[in-house]
Design a protein around this motif. Structure first.
Motif, PDB file in Angstrom:
ATOM      1  N   GLU A   1       1.198 -64.954   6.082  1.00 41.01           N
ATOM      2  CA  GLU A   1       2.312 -64.356   5.347  1.00 41.01           C
ATOM      3  C   GLU A   1       2.699 -65.242   4.167  1.00 41.01           C
ATOM      4  O   GLU A   1       2.686 -66.469   4.278  1.00 41.01           O
ATOM      5  CB  GLU A   1       3.503 -64.176   6.304  1.00 41.01           C
ATOM      6  CG  GLU A   1       4.460 -63.076   5.926  1.00 41.01           C
ATOM      7  CD  GLU A   1       5.394 -62.709   7.058  1.00 41.01           C
ATOM      8  OE1 GLU A   1       5.590 -63.540   7.964  1.00 41.01           O
ATOM      9  OE2 GLU A   1       5.923 -61.591   7.029  1.00 41.01           O
TER      10      GLU A   1
ATOM     11  N   GLU B   1      -3.452 -43.409   9.579  1.00 40.71           N
ATOM     12  CA  GLU B   1      -2.873 -42.566   8.530  1.00 40.71           C
ATOM     13  C   GLU B   1      -3.901 -42.226   7.458  1.00 40.71           C
ATOM     14  O   GLU B   1      -4.999 -42.778   7.421  1.00 40.71           O
ATOM     15  CB  GLU B   1      -1.685 -43.275   7.891  1.00 40.71           C
ATOM     16  CG  GLU B   1      -0.537 -43.567   8.863  1.00 40.71           C
ATOM     17  CD  GLU B   1       0.656 -44.154   8.178  1.00 40.71           C
ATOM     18  OE1 GLU B   1       1.538 -44.670   8.893  1.00 40.71           O
ATOM     19  OE2 GLU B   1       0.727 -44.114   6.932  1.00 40.71           O
TER      20      GLU B   1
ATOM     21  N   LYS C   1       5.026 -51.840  -5.551  1.00 41.93           N
ATOM     22  CA  LYS C   1       5.331 -52.591  -4.325  1.00 41.93           C
ATOM     23  C   LYS C   1       4.861 -54.043  -4.399  1.00 41.93           C
ATOM     24  O   LYS C   1       4.465 -54.612  -3.381  1.00 41.93           O
ATOM     25  CB  LYS C   1       4.690 -51.914  -3.111  1.00 41.93           C
ATOM     26  CG  LYS C   1       5.149 -50.496  -2.863  1.00 41.93           C
ATOM     27  CD  LYS C   1       4.485 -49.914  -1.628  1.00 41.93           C
ATOM     28  CE  LYS C   1       4.924 -48.484  -1.394  1.00 41.93           C
ATOM     29  NZ  LYS C   1       4.255 -47.894  -0.217  1.00 41.93           N
TER      30      LYS C   1
ATOM     31  N   GLN D   1       2.941 -59.662   2.959  1.00 41.32           N
ATOM     32  CA  GLN D   1       3.748 -59.547   4.168  1.00 41.32           C
ATOM     33  C   GLN D   1       2.901 -58.942   5.283  1.00 41.32           C
ATOM     34  O   GLN D   1       1.864 -58.317   5.027  1.00 41.32           O
ATOM     35  CB  GLN D   1       4.962 -58.658   3.905  1.00 41.32           C
ATOM     36  CG  GLN D   1       5.806 -59.108   2.723  1.00 41.32           C
ATOM     37  CD  GLN D   1       6.359 -60.497   2.919  1.00 41.32           C
ATOM     38  OE1 GLN D   1       6.899 -60.815   3.985  1.00 41.32           O
ATOM     39  NE2 GLN D   1       6.231 -61.352   1.906  1.00 41.32           N
ATOM     40  N   VAL D   2       3.363 -59.114   6.501  1.00 41.76           N
ATOM     41  CA  VAL D   2       2.647 -58.546   7.645  1.00 41.76           C
ATOM     42  C   VAL D   2       2.468 -57.037   7.473  1.00 41.76           C
ATOM     43  O   VAL D   2       1.425 -56.468   7.811  1.00 41.76           O
ATOM     44  CB  VAL D   2       3.378 -58.871   8.962  1.00 41.76           C
ATOM     45  CG1 VAL D   2       2.754 -58.116  10.124  1.00 41.76           C
ATOM     46  CG2 VAL D   2       3.366 -60.372   9.217  1.00 41.76           C
ATOM     47  N   SER D   3       3.454 -56.393   6.881  1.00 41.55           N
ATOM     48  CA  SER D   3       3.415 -54.939   6.687  1.00 41.55           C
ATOM     49  C   SER D   3       2.353 -54.506   5.670  1.00 41.55           C
ATOM     50  O   SER D   3       2.085 -53.310   5.538  1.00 41.55           O
ATOM     51  CB  SER D   3       4.780 -54.427   6.234  1.00 41.55           C
ATOM     52  OG  SER D   3       5.184 -55.094   5.049  1.00 41.55           O
ATOM     53  N   ASP D   4       1.759 -55.438   4.949  1.00 44.10           N
ATOM     54  CA  ASP D   4       0.678 -55.111   4.007  1.00 44.10           C
ATOM     55  C   ASP D   4      -0.670 -54.987   4.700  1.00 44.10           C
ATOM     56  O   ASP D   4      -1.674 -54.625   4.057  1.00 44.10           O
ATOM     57  CB  ASP D   4       0.577 -56.184   2.908  1.00 44.10           C
ATOM     58  CG  ASP D   4       1.789 -56.223   2.009  1.00 44.10           C
ATOM     59  OD1 ASP D   4       2.152 -57.329   1.555  1.00 44.10           O
ATOM     60  OD2 ASP D   4       2.387 -55.155   1.771  1.00 44.10           O
ATOM     61  N   SER D   5      -0.732 -55.271   5.975  1.00 43.31           N
ATOM     62  CA  SER D   5      -1.981 -55.165   6.727  1.00 43.31           C
ATOM     63  C   SER D   5      -2.458 -53.720   6.711  1.00 43.31           C
ATOM     64  O   SER D   5      -1.750 -52.808   7.147  1.00 43.31           O
ATOM     65  CB  SER D   5      -1.785 -55.631   8.174  1.00 43.31           C
ATOM     66  OG  SER D   5      -1.401 -56.994   8.215  1.00 43.31           O
ATOM     67  N   ALA D   6      -3.651 -53.506   6.171  1.00 43.47           N
ATOM     68  CA  ALA D   6      -4.173 -52.149   5.970  1.00 43.47           C
ATOM     69  C   ALA D   6      -5.583 -52.278   5.398  1.00 43.47           C
ATOM     70  O   ALA D   6      -6.086 -53.381   5.184  1.00 43.47           O
ATOM     71  CB  ALA D   6      -3.289 -51.360   5.009  1.00 43.47           C
TER      72      ALA D   6
ATOM     73  N   TYR E   1      -3.147 -47.158   6.000  1.00 42.74           N
ATOM     74  CA  TYR E   1      -2.581 -47.848   7.152  1.00 42.74           C
ATOM     75  C   TYR E   1      -3.198 -47.275   8.422  1.00 42.74           C
ATOM     76  O   TYR E   1      -3.686 -46.131   8.432  1.00 42.74           O
ATOM     77  CB  TYR E   1      -1.067 -47.705   7.163  1.00 42.74           C
ATOM     78  CG  TYR E   1      -0.407 -48.346   5.959  1.00 42.74           C
ATOM     79  CD1 TYR E   1       0.024 -47.574   4.882  1.00 42.74           C
ATOM     80  CD2 TYR E   1      -0.237 -49.720   5.894  1.00 42.74           C
ATOM     81  CE1 TYR E   1       0.606 -48.161   3.769  1.00 42.74           C
ATOM     82  CE2 TYR E   1       0.347 -50.312   4.789  1.00 42.74           C
ATOM     83  CZ  TYR E   1       0.752 -49.532   3.724  1.00 42.74           C
ATOM     84  OH  TYR E   1       1.320 -50.118   2.626  1.00 42.74           O
TER      85      TYR E   1
ATOM     86  N   SER F   1      -5.727 -58.285   6.926  1.00 42.94           N
ATOM     87  CA  SER F   1      -4.835 -58.602   8.036  1.00 42.94           C
ATOM     88  C   SER F   1      -3.956 -59.768   7.619  1.00 42.94           C
ATOM     89  O   SER F   1      -4.467 -60.800   7.169  1.00 42.94           O
ATOM     90  CB  SER F   1      -5.633 -58.977   9.289  1.00 42.94           C
ATOM     91  OG  SER F   1      -6.400 -57.890   9.739  1.00 42.94           O
TER      92      SER F   1
END
Lengths: 120, 113
Positions: free
Chosen positions: B15, B42, B60, B81-86, B39, B110
């Motif tokens: 991160e 999705e 973003k 950020q962790v939420s960018d994992s995709a 993601y 990741s």
């Protein structure tokens, strides 16, 4: 604006069966696309509609595949006599295909969640 | 024919680390360039786009600049950020005919805390 929707989200079928998928594009989008995505790969173009006319088909679209877009709204993709190699995610996308105010939306495609097909 | 080449993944970052995902393309004319993100579970979401040389797309905290001289469109973010994992896909659209998208193979990112 509800986005592009696809139905079903998952389909499991036996080899040799026929399957049909549906895509509802964003309203007022006149262009509609189908893509296929296999595991670990990027999506590959299958076919394209401008309103109700199917204007382009990829070599990937064998004669077992047929797509329609009656009345230029929703679209269906049918696969006849499914084979195990048809297992993939089938993605639908739509685009406005023209300028939209200050934004050029000519080639911006918006994707649905996809239909995952598993052929046993 | 048209093609897009992305750096191989997976990419694992801590991160707040800096992210670069390389993308180069081959196409005739002047394509539009895109980054899409997928993601888990999705469909593809448009992240950013650029339609002409030297344009910078941004969204973003992600940025990419259309470099015609190097036929590249590298994706960058200063602090992930962790939420960018995709999975991130680079794509091009030749601005003619069907405007179909040609995608790279995708790069899985990741981000660990």
């Amino acid at each position: 604006d509800t986005g592009v929707s696809q139905d079903p989200r998952h389909k499991i079928t036996k080899r040799g069966q026929n399957v049909t998928f549906r895509c509802d594009p964003i309203s007022e989008h006149n262009r509609l696309y189908w893509y296929r995505q296999t595991l670990g790969q990027g999506p590959e173009f299958l076919t394209y509609f401008q309103n109700e006319a199917q204007l382009e088909k990829s070599r990937l679209l064998s004669d077992r595949f047929s797509a329609e877009r009656p009345k230029g709204s929703f679209s269906t993709l049918e696969i006849q006599r499914t084979e195990q190699g048809d297992s993939a995610m089938y993605l639908c996308a739509s685009s406005l295909g023209r300028l939209a105010g200050p934004k050029d939306e000519t080639d911006t495609q918006y994707f649905g969640p996809g239909t995952r097909l598993t052929v046993l | 024919g048209d093609s897009v080449t992305q750096m191989e993944g997976p990419v694992t970052l801590s991160e707040e680390a800096f992210l670069t995902i390389n993308c180069t393309y081959t196409a005739t004319g002047y394509p539009s360039l895109f980054w899409y993100v997928q993601y888990p579970g999705e469909g593809l979401q448009l992240l950013l786009k650029a339609t002409k040389a030297d344009d910078k797309g941004s969204n973003k905290g992600f940025e990419a600049t259309y470099r015609k001289e190097t036929t590249s469109f590298h994706l960058e973010k200063g602090s992930v950020q962790v939420s960018d994992s995709a999975v991130y896909f680079c794509a091009l659209s030749r601005r003619a005919g069907s405007y179909q998208l040609t995608f790279g193979k995708g790069t899985k990112l990741s981000v660990i805390p």
